[in-house]
Design a protein around this motif. Structure first.
Motif, PDB file in Angstrom:
ATOM      1  N   ILE A  68      -4.486  -0.552  -6.786  1.00  0.00           N
ATOM      2  CA  ILE A  68      -4.938  -1.472  -5.730  1.00  0.00           C
ATOM      3  C   ILE A  68      -5.440  -2.774  -6.347  1.00  0.00           C
ATOM      4  O   ILE A  68      -5.185  -3.873  -5.823  1.00  0.00           O
ATOM      5  N   LYS A  72      -3.555  -8.844  -3.749  1.00  0.00           N
ATOM      6  CA  LYS A  72      -3.520  -9.078  -2.308  1.00  0.00           C
ATOM      7  C   LYS A  72      -4.065 -10.456  -1.958  1.00  0.00           C
ATOM      8  O   LYS A  72      -5.029 -10.919  -2.558  1.00  0.00           O
ATOM      9  N   ASP A 100       0.826  -1.204   0.000  1.00  0.00           N
ATOM     10  CA  ASP A 100       0.000   0.000   0.000  1.00  0.00           C
ATOM     11  C   ASP A 100       0.863   1.258   0.000  1.00  0.00           C
ATOM     12  O   ASP A 100       0.505   2.263  -0.610  1.00  0.00           O
ATOM     13  N   GLN A 110      -2.588  -5.127  -7.121  1.00  0.00           N
ATOM     14  CA  GLN A 110      -1.731  -5.565  -6.023  1.00  0.00           C
ATOM     15  C   GLN A 110      -1.698  -7.072  -5.843  1.00  0.00           C
ATOM     16  O   GLN A 110      -0.724  -7.621  -5.357  1.00  0.00           O
TER      17      GLN A 110
END
Length: 292
Positions: free
Chosen positions: A266, A271, A126, A269
């Motif tokens: 984002i 994640k 982030d 990313q």
């Protein structure tokens, strides 16, 4: 009368529709989809002009066959093999691009996501997202041209070697300093990998897409070019207008704001989530999310 009836029966037997099974219908659908994709690909490349030229030659060959022009038919028969090889050589870049795009789609793994598929790590943090967004719009305020390539699954080693090695943690201050006018590193692209700046002043391939606006300069064409040959995401800051654009998958998204850029990063990313996959061989594939 018997002769007429026999003729009609034989004629109707000849025009009778073949037996069509479910597999035949599936095969027709697959072929229709493939033909549609090929035509769409041809329409969007230089191959469209070639296709029209081949169509003219085929019509000419049909006319020669009807009127039995033996010499012309002999020339066609002797040059057809050479012509096919010539087409492959001339349009090698387009064919390569089409195969690369097909390889990047990962159709099989999207349809059957096996549990033992290699887990992918988070690409960047982030903090990196915030630093990139901050640097981008600080550069945009001063109309400082910038080109930042974010590597994903396809390694960009061949383009990394064209630049100057940096290997540093991504910070907004460093990115701003790299693209500052009249500095040794400001010209060319910066290559970002994970949370690090890999190299600067990298040379990128220019796109030959004729659909791009003529007002776009070399920086934007280079961004689209690298996105055509890889799965990278490139951020462009215009030196003339200060507008921020994104190039991904051969497409250019122009005049994006900070919120859009941040959300895009984002999404890239990758994640890790708490989603847990049940093994495919134990039943239907399901997702179970942990509930507090």
């Amino acid at each position: 009368m018997e002769t007429i009836r026999s003729f009609i029966e034989n004629y109707l037997k000849w025009i009778r529709l073949p037996r069509i099974t479910v597999m035949d219908i599936v095969e027709i659908i697959i072929l229709a989809f493939l033909i549609y994709e090929v035509i769409k690909w041809v329409k969007n490349t230089r191959a469209w002009m070639l296709f029209k030229g081949i169509l003219v030659l085929l019509i000419f060959c049909l006319i020669a066959s009807i009127f039995n022009f033996t010499v012309i038919l002999w020339i066609f028969s002797k040059t057809i093999n050479v012509g096919i090889i010539a087409v492959i050589i001339v349009f090698q870049p387009e064919l390569r691009k089409a195969l690369e795009q097909l390889g990047r789609r990962n159709l099989v793994m999207n349809i059957i996501p096996f549990e033992d598929q290699k887990e992918k790590n988070e690409r960047f943090s982030d903090k990196t997202v915030n630093e990139i967004v901050k640097a981008t719009y600080e550069l945009a305020k001063t109309k400082t041209g910038a080109l930042m390539v974010m590597e994903q699954d396809i390694l960009l080693n061949e383009y990394e070697r064209t630049g100057i090695n940096i290997d540093s943690v991504i910070t907004s201050q460093l990115l701003i300093n790299i693209f500052e006018h009249n500095t040794p590193l400001h010209d060319g692209a910066v290559l970002l990998r994970n949370n690090r700046i890999v190299s600067a002043t990298c040379y990128l391939p220019l796109s030959d897409n004729m659909m791009l606006s003529k007002e776009l300069g070399t920086r934007h064409r280079a961004a689209v070019g690298i996105s055509e040959v890889s799965d990278s995401v490139t951020i462009i800051v215009s030196e003339e207008t200060g507008d921020v654009s994104i190039a991904i998958g051969g497409q250019l998204i122009r005049r994006v704001d900070a919120e859009y850029l941040k959300q895009k990063l984002i999404n890239l990313q990758n994640k890790q989530t708490d989603t847990k996959k049940i093994k495919l061989w134990k039943g239907l594939l399901k997702n179970e999310r942990k509930v507090d």
